[in-house]
Design an enzyme around this catalytic site. Structure first.
Site, PDB file in Angstrom:
ATOM      1  N   ASP A  29     -60.119 -22.169  42.301  1.00 48.90           N
ATOM      2  CA  ASP A  29     -58.846 -22.246  43.022  1.00 48.90           C
ATOM      3  C   ASP A  29     -58.905 -21.471  44.335  1.00 48.90           C
ATOM      4  OD1 ASP A  29     -58.678 -20.249  40.509  1.00 48.90           O
ATOM      5  OD2 ASP A  29     -57.801 -19.313  42.281  1.00 48.90           O
ATOM      6  N   ASP A  63     -64.860 -15.091  37.293  1.00 51.57           N
ATOM      7  CA  ASP A  63     -63.452 -15.509  37.295  1.00 51.57           C
ATOM      8  C   ASP A  63     -63.363 -16.847  36.558  1.00 51.57           C
ATOM      9  OD1 ASP A  63     -61.238 -16.677  39.948  1.00 51.57           O
ATOM     10  OD2 ASP A  63     -60.862 -16.143  37.847  1.00 51.57           O
ATOM     11  N   PRO A  80     -67.289 -25.329  29.028  1.00 57.76           N
ATOM     12  CA  PRO A  80     -68.353 -24.859  29.926  1.00 57.76           C
ATOM     13  C   PRO A  80     -68.357 -23.328  30.102  1.00 57.76           C
ATOM     14  CG  PRO A  80     -66.593 -25.931  31.182  1.00 57.76           C
ATOM     15  CD  PRO A  80     -66.304 -26.174  29.730  1.00 57.76           C
TER      16      PRO A  80
HETATM   17  N1  SAM Z   1     -58.224 -17.311  35.500  1.00 56.94           N
HETATM   18  C1  SAM Z   1     -58.205 -17.428  36.937  1.00 56.94           C
HETATM   19  C2  SAM Z   1     -56.915 -16.979  37.440  1.00 56.94           C
HETATM   20  O1  SAM Z   1     -56.253 -16.395  36.629  1.00 56.94           O
HETATM   21  O2  SAM Z   1     -56.588 -17.177  38.564  1.00 56.94           O
HETATM   22  C3  SAM Z   1     -58.553 -18.818  37.361  1.00 56.94           C
HETATM   23  C4  SAM Z   1     -59.823 -19.174  36.798  1.00 56.94           C
HETATM   24  S1  SAM Z   1     -60.614 -20.473  37.562  1.00 56.94           S
HETATM   25  C5  SAM Z   1     -59.498 -21.759  37.700  1.00 56.94           C
HETATM   26  C6  SAM Z   1     -61.650 -20.808  36.154  1.00 56.94           C
HETATM   27  C7  SAM Z   1     -62.765 -21.700  36.548  1.00 56.94           C
HETATM   28  O3  SAM Z   1     -63.969 -21.438  35.832  1.00 56.94           O
HETATM   29  C8  SAM Z   1     -62.465 -23.181  36.296  1.00 56.94           C
HETATM   30  O4  SAM Z   1     -62.277 -23.819  37.531  1.00 56.94           O
HETATM   31  C9  SAM Z   1     -63.697 -23.689  35.537  1.00 56.94           C
HETATM   32  O5  SAM Z   1     -64.085 -24.988  35.955  1.00 56.94           O
HETATM   33  C10 SAM Z   1     -64.715 -22.637  35.903  1.00 56.94           C
HETATM   34  N2  SAM Z   1     -65.865 -22.563  34.995  1.00 56.94           N
HETATM   35  C11 SAM Z   1     -65.850 -22.627  33.634  1.00 56.94           C
HETATM   36  N3  SAM Z   1     -67.113 -22.530  33.160  1.00 56.94           N
HETATM   37  C12 SAM Z   1     -67.947 -22.410  34.247  1.00 56.94           C
HETATM   38  C13 SAM Z   1     -69.349 -22.264  34.404  1.00 56.94           C
HETATM   39  N4  SAM Z   1     -70.177 -22.242  33.332  1.00 56.94           N
HETATM   40  N5  SAM Z   1     -69.850 -22.147  35.663  1.00 56.94           N
HETATM   41  C14 SAM Z   1     -69.019 -22.163  36.742  1.00 56.94           C
HETATM   42  N6  SAM Z   1     -67.669 -22.302  36.672  1.00 56.94           N
HETATM   43  C15 SAM Z   1     -67.147 -22.418  35.411  1.00 56.94           C
END
Ligand code: SAM
Length: 284
Positions: free
Chosen positions: A84, A153, A160
């Site tokens: 984001d 984050d 994933p």
């Molecule tokens: N929790 C945060 C907040 O409170 O603002 C936002 C988290 S962000 C949207 C989480 C991201 O981690 C997601 O976009 C997801 O696609 C990504 N993600 C999950 N597993 C991942 C991986 N193995 N490698 C890279 N990104 C990953």
């Protein structure tokens, strides 16, 4: 219309939704952006609230400024997840930072955030930022002594993101850090996820010389205080070493909040430092 988040098998939290702005099933997850009455725009992944425009500053300031003010001179930062852009926006406020790499597995999260959450995602256009669409678990394996700070984050440990909460992954992060390097990861809500918090903390403590849990109150996570684990390759007390106030405006973080965040309520301190089952919060 109501957005219902399932906190546990016996606890659901709802917030009133005015309209759904976007909904799709990406290669990795269900992605939704809704307009809610209390929180404004919300990014929701697989039914779990990730960030809301009303309170996103709490989480993004606390995941970024605690390590960046504890580090003497952070120049190269890696953010894993964070598609984001909110965490990257906070990292860029540190003028010492010369390069930020964002490794996000799901390109659609970046694109949807660019469409609906410009308050967060325009940071990704900064010349210091490189966005890589890749699995952070794979990406980190190829890194050696490259970063001063690594921020995980990610979404919660499912799909994933599951591999981002393992001792092996934290060992790879430690190898990717330069001397004096620091890592912070989100580690969930201690009251309702005591197992996750304890396991994450223990996995990190196996791989880093310093590991400290700290807390922030994120209203839209609505399950009590939210936790992060701060880790450092060397022994550090994770105090702010540079003055925060005089440098840029924040809405939650300050040097005082930085210090106070590490003062844990007894039941959470017991959860991470006590014997298993000692914590008052661990619910059967
Ligand atoms: N929790 C945060 C907040 O409170 O603002 C936002 C988290 S962000 C949207 C989480 C991201 O981690 C997601 O976009 C997801 O696609 C990504 N993600 C999950 N597993 C991942 C991986 N193995 N490698 C890279 N990104 C990953």
């Amino acid at each position: 219309m109501w957005l219902t988040e399932h906190e546990t098998d016996h606890l659901r939290v709802q917030c009133r939704v005015i309209r759904t702005l976007h909904r799709e099933q990406s290669k990795y997850q269900d992605i939704a952006v809704v307009e809610s009455r209390e929180y404004g725009r919300m990014l929701v992944l697989d039914g779990v609230t990730q960030t809301t425009l009303r309170d996103e500053y709490v989480y993004h300031e606390m995941i970024a400024h605690v390590p960046l003010f504890a580090h003497e001179g952070p120049e190269r930062v890696l953010v894993i997840g964070g598609g984001d852009g909110g965490t990257v926006r906070e990292v860029l406020k540190h003028k010492e930072v010369k390069r930020v790499e964002l490794v996000e597995i799901d390109e659609r999260v970046v694109e949807v955030s660019r469409m609906y959450l410009p308050e967060l995602s325009t940071s990704l256009d900064d010349p210091r930022v490189t966005v890589r669409i890749a699995d952070g678990i794979e990406y980190i394996r190829g890194c050696r002594s490259e970063y001063d700070v690594v921020l995980i984050d990610s979404s919660d440990p499912m799909g994933p993101a599951e591999g981002l909460f393992t001792s092996k992954f934290y060992g790879d992060v430690a190898r990717a850090l330069r001397r004096g390097g620091m890592m912070v990861t989100q580690s969930g809500a201690p009251f309702f996820m005591p197992g996750l918090v304890r396991e994450t903390y223990e996995a990190i403590a196996e791989r880093f010389r310093s590991a400290h849990l700290y807390l922030a109150n994120v209203p839209s996570y609505s399950v009590g205080p939210f936790s992060f684990v701060f880790a450092a390759k060397d022994h550090v007390e994770c105090e702010p070493v540079r003055r925060a106030r005089s440098r840029f405006k924040t809405r939650y973080y300050s040097s005082e909040v930085h210090r106070a965040a590490f003062a844990l309520p007894v039941h959470i301190k017991d959860l991470v430092e006590g014997e298993p089952g000692e914590s008052g919060a661990s619910i059967a």
